[in-house]
Design an enzyme around this catalytic site. Structure first.
Site, short mmCIF file in Angstrom:
data_model
loop_
_atom_site.label_atom_id
_atom_site.label_comp_id
_atom_site.label_asym_id
_atom_site.label_seq_id
_atom_site.Cartn_x
_atom_site.Cartn_y
_atom_site.Cartn_z
N LYS A 108 0.80 -1.24 0.00
CA LYS A 108 0.00 0.00 0.00
C LYS A 108 0.83 1.29 0.00
O LYS A 108 0.50 2.25 0.66
CB LYS A 108 -0.96 0.00 1.20
CG LYS A 108 -1.99 -1.10 1.16
CD LYS A 108 -2.90 -1.10 2.35
CE LYS A 108 -2.22 -1.60 3.58
NZ LYS A 108 -3.14 -1.96 4.66
N ASP A 145 -5.69 -5.85 10.41
CA ASP A 145 -7.03 -5.23 10.39
C ASP A 145 -8.15 -6.22 10.08
O ASP A 145 -9.27 -6.06 10.55
CB ASP A 145 -7.08 -4.03 9.42
CG ASP A 145 -6.57 -4.33 8.02
OD1 ASP A 145 -6.05 -5.44 7.79
OD2 ASP A 145 -6.68 -3.45 7.15
C1 BGC Z 1 -1.97 -5.90 3.61
C2 BGC Z 1 -2.85 -6.67 4.59
C3 BGC Z 1 -4.01 -5.80 5.00
C4 BGC Z 1 -4.75 -5.31 3.77
C5 BGC Z 1 -5.95 -4.44 4.11
C6 BGC Z 1 -2.80 -5.38 2.45
O1 BGC Z 1 -2.02 -4.58 1.62
O2 BGC Z 1 -0.98 -6.76 3.09
O3 BGC Z 1 -2.10 -7.05 5.73
O4 BGC Z 1 -4.87 -6.57 5.81
O5 BGC Z 1 -3.87 -4.57 2.95
O6 BGC Z 1 -5.57 -3.32 4.84
#
Ligand code: BGC
Length: 421
Positions: A108, A145
């Protein structure tokens, strides 16, 4: 697939004060939560995370978090108390216990050096310690989360067994039998105190099971999805900060959906299928078509004259558009968001087929799910269609328990404390 060391779900009887920290996107939140049965009181403060912090040294990020925690404690007069903290850290982590979790890789848009492969709980506790005796907080649990989402929902609905996030990123977790978790290195008998719930399914859930964080966003990283990826999926991937990684996430989540739409619009315009063959500087700019536009456009009805669609096209400086263009832009948004909803449904159906219980509730949260007007309906339809014969999920419910994630973290924290003591 990572075991989370979370071995049960809350049942609504949890009480007390808890501090929580939620890091997973461009903001992070500090929360003080008081649980009184199913009543939840919450004080919460949001702190922005700048691009410099998202890409700078990891210690800077953790020092900033510790500084904000101290500000929060001062503001709410909590300096006298020793507070234990639940840390929702929404990135893939290999957990070695409730309070030990190594970051596998950033996702992200975060790239901070010095954090991958490190224990993020240690990094947070060290940053807190660097602030000296002015701050008295100990991180007692770390969770993803999705786990927070599942626990928050289970607090109110004891049939919750799967948690899904559809936001900036995407991911899911579910309850799994310990004997099917080949990598399980924890205790098979804990928690010793298995409460008797009125609900048999729930009692079973809190016995010999553990929540598994699937990290499904990384599905496709070994080519599994190549047969359905389009040229433009490849373009999005190549232009991202983590090429070749999080392939499923890049076909579904909010961080990438707007960009996919933009690329299709530009291609159609260049092929003279839209906007009389003309684009605009904004439309040609990477990241300029926000995912929130997709939700906004989907609220338009043709009878209302495509008010939102026109507004977005005006904002993007597109000059030559017709009503037909508006209809086609709508269609492109529908196709891309339906594909995302269907892919997420395929993941959910796979987990439900695996859990194989009647009346399962799927806990879903995240900005994409909350704000897109048709996402929920599309997912309900497709998930039901993909379930194995014989699985009874007559009251399968995709539920967003709260527009605010805070009780999630509170429940986590309560639950975790209950089972580690
Ligand atoms: C992460 C996860 C997370 C998800 C939603 C992903 O990019 O790898 O750990 O739960 O985003 O936030």
């Amino acid at each position: 697939m990572y075991p989370t060391y979370v071995r049960g779900l809350p049942d609504g009887s949890e009480r007390g004060h808890f501090l929580a920290l939620d890091l997973g996107g461009t903001n992070f939140r500090v929360l003080l939560i008081t649980l009184k049965g199913i009543d939840v009181e919450m004080k919460n403060k949001i702190f922005p995370i700048s691009q410099e912090l998202m890409h700078g040294e990891g210690t800077l990020l953790f020092d900033y978090i510790a500084e904000c925690l101290e500000m929060f404690q001062r503001e709410y007069n909590l300096m006298q108390d020793t507070l234990s903290l639940g840390f929702t850290f929404s990135f893939p982590c290999k957990q070695e216990g409730l309070t030990k979790a190594r970051l596998v890789k950033w996702t992200k848009g975060f790239t901070c050096p010095g954090v991958e492969n490190e224990d993020v709980v240690r990094l947070l506790n060290e940053a807190i310690a660097r602030r000296g005796s002015s701050i008295n907080i100990q991180c007692t649990a770390l969770l993803n989360d999705t786990v927070g989402c599942l626990m928050s929902c289970a607090f109110l609905d004891h049939n919750s067994m799967v948690g899904v996030i559809l936001g900036t990123g995407t991911n899911a977790c579910y309850m799994e039998h310990l004997d099917k978790v080949l990598t399980w290195d924890g205790d098979f008998d804990e928690p010793k105190r298995v409460e008797q719930s009125e609900n048999v399914q729930h009692s079973d859930a809190i016995s010999r099971k553990v929540i598994i964080n699937t990290e499904w966003g990384a599905f496709g990283d070994n080519g599994e999805l190549d047969f359905i990826r389009t040229d433009l999926d490849h373009v999005v991937d190549k232009a991202s900060l983590n090429p070749g990684k999080q392939i499923f996430e890049k076909m579904i989540s909010g961080m990438y959906m707007g960009e996919l739409v933009r690329l299709v619009l530009v291609k159609c315009a260049r092929d003279e299928l839209l906007f009389s063959g003309e684009t605009s500087q904004d439309l040609e700019t990477q990241g300029r078509f926000y995912t929130k536009y997709v939700s906004k456009l989907k609220r338009d009805e043709e009878s209302e004259g495509y008010t939102n669609t026109k507004q977005v096209l005006d904002e993007l400086g597109v000059e030559k558009y017709t009503m037909d263009d508006c209809r086609h832009v709508q269609y492109i948004c529908s196709t891309i968001s339906s594909r995302a909803a269907y892919l997420a449904s395929a993941g959910i159906a796979t987990l439900l087929n695996r859990v194989n219980l009647p009346n399962v509730t799927v806990a879903v949260d995240g900005s994409l799910y909350r704000f897109h007007p048709h996402f929920h309906r599309r997912m309900m339809e497709k998930t039901k269609e993909l379930l194995d014969n014989g699985i009874q999920v007559s009251d399968l419910l995709l539920t967003c328990p709260s527009c605010d994630l805070s009780p999630v973290v509170g429940c986590n924290e309560v639950h975790l404390l209950r089972y580690i003591t």
